[in-house]
Enzyme design. Sequence first.
Site, PDB file in Angstrom:
ATOM      1  N   ASP A 231     -36.771  98.014 -29.909  1.00  0.00           N
ATOM      2  CA  ASP A 231     -36.119  99.233 -29.455  1.00  0.00           C
ATOM      3  C   ASP A 231     -36.132  99.334 -27.927  1.00  0.00           C
ATOM      4  O   ASP A 231     -37.118  98.983 -27.277  1.00  0.00           O
ATOM      5  CB  ASP A 231     -36.863 100.438 -30.044  1.00  0.00           C
ATOM      6  CG  ASP A 231     -36.192 101.760 -29.714  1.00  0.00           C
ATOM      7  OD1 ASP A 231     -35.036 101.940 -30.123  1.00  0.00           O
ATOM      8  OD2 ASP A 231     -36.831 102.603 -29.046  1.00  0.00           O
ATOM      9  N   GLU A 261     -32.346  95.873 -28.668  1.00  0.00           N
ATOM     10  CA  GLU A 261     -31.353  96.904 -28.376  1.00  0.00           C
ATOM     11  C   GLU A 261     -31.312  97.129 -26.869  1.00  0.00           C
ATOM     12  O   GLU A 261     -32.190  97.770 -26.304  1.00  0.00           O
ATOM     13  CB  GLU A 261     -31.719  98.227 -29.068  1.00  0.00           C
ATOM     14  CG  GLU A 261     -30.751  99.352 -28.741  1.00  0.00           C
ATOM     15  CD  GLU A 261     -31.417 100.692 -28.473  1.00  0.00           C
ATOM     16  OE1 GLU A 261     -30.711 101.701 -28.466  1.00  0.00           O
ATOM     17  OE2 GLU A 261     -32.643 100.750 -28.250  1.00  0.00           O
TER      18      GLU A 261
END
Length: 490
Positions: A231, A261
């Site tokens: 993340d 990400e």
Amino acid sequence: MKNHTMMQYFEWYLPENGLHWRRCAAQAEELRKAGVDMVWLPPAYKGAAGAKSVGYDVYDMYDLGEFDQKGSVRTKYGTREEYLEAVRSLQQQGIKVLTDIVLNHRMGADGAETVMAEEMLSTDRDQEIGQDRQITAWTRFDFPGRGGKYSDFQWRARHFSGTDWDEGGKRKGIFRFAGKNWERKIDHENGNYDYLMGTDLDTDQPEVIRETADWGKWYLDTVQMDGFRLDAVKHIGFDFYREWLKAMRAHAGRELFAVGEYWSKDVNRLKYYLDTLEHSLSLFDVPLHFHFLEAATSDGNYDMSRLYENTLTGLDPAHAVPFVDNHDTQPGQALYSFIPAWFKPLAYALILLRDTGIPCVFYGDYYGIPHDRTAPVPGLKRLLKVRERFAYGKEGLFFDDPSVVGFTREGDAEHPDSGAAVLLTDSVAGSKRMYMGQQHAGKHMMDIMGEIPETVTVGSDGWAEFRVGGGSVSVWLFENAAADIYIEEM
Ligand code: CA
């Protein structure tokens, strides 16, 4: 060899009933049959919002739904045992499990500490506003509900770089703790985008480096996952995950797939990150997502021939994870940029049937999003079948027109009846000659998306003329392949 296909197995508005892990376990076989062989599960650890947390407001990474913390033993998705059972059920179907790793920030501290901090300008986080001052920051994480099980590590202000709330002054701001610097090798949106939210981990601090590695090893030993979805990587010093991934792979003794990400439309930033990480992971193709959005919202005036320009899929397909939407882009969420319904089948045909990276299918597109009365994407299950069985062989690209573009896959010997032609347009109906391969001369092809009723015959030169309806996609398979698809769905 079969094509790999990832599914993001959650959307933001799943019911908060604690049944998600059980549902996942129950669906494992269906997912395999649908052609999915990788599943990205949501963050499994206790968030500050307890049983309501989607998982990105990380409180205690050792609490996988086991301890009475934040008002609940279970997480939004279920208990630790149910989580481990879901992982095992997926793996028994040959599906690789990617766990969501959220290391940038923490929330829901057990107590506050008095710290010296400098307030930074939110639009330029390298610019200090006024003098250093004392603030009261939520930086004490003692985890009393866990009582030291698995780890006695407790977080303190020295482990963090900054926060956004002064409890003493009851004031919001970007506060960088005295003696700390933001990471330098970082995304430079807002001057310096090290700080995202909550209390920001200082990923250079030796105790933090040790603890995040210790936790990762514990998590690997506990869950036995096959890889990671990382993340918010643009908010973490770029050297951090390179070393963390090395440590995890060394500990596991196997190659663990990882996808990060990095939320940016600028493919050069993605490339720089991949370079810094020595290409030890893939990245979601965020630029391609935004190209889909632009194409879908330009009233047929988008230049489809440039769809792959400056995208990761275009520049480095081996490290791209193309996707259409996710839990952040769906309506109501932070990065709202949901692809309009009419374009979704086009986008999925592109990410699933081309020979580029490992595509990721969004749960909300596969099952629908009841919260917003959004239906499943029509034809998506069929496109997944086509990917699994027929989208093989040499690729021919025909992105040579502002509206009608397409590609072919010639098929290969390993996959019976494989081969496909895909034609799409953001504008009015059209047609295009594309090369299927001379080895297919005389074969008949059918559009399994159901728009074009007539069959097409491949010419003796290996070329054929395919048609597509306005604002749609046609997917042409050889007759036997098309028949297989229809029979399976009967
Ligand atoms: Ca950070």
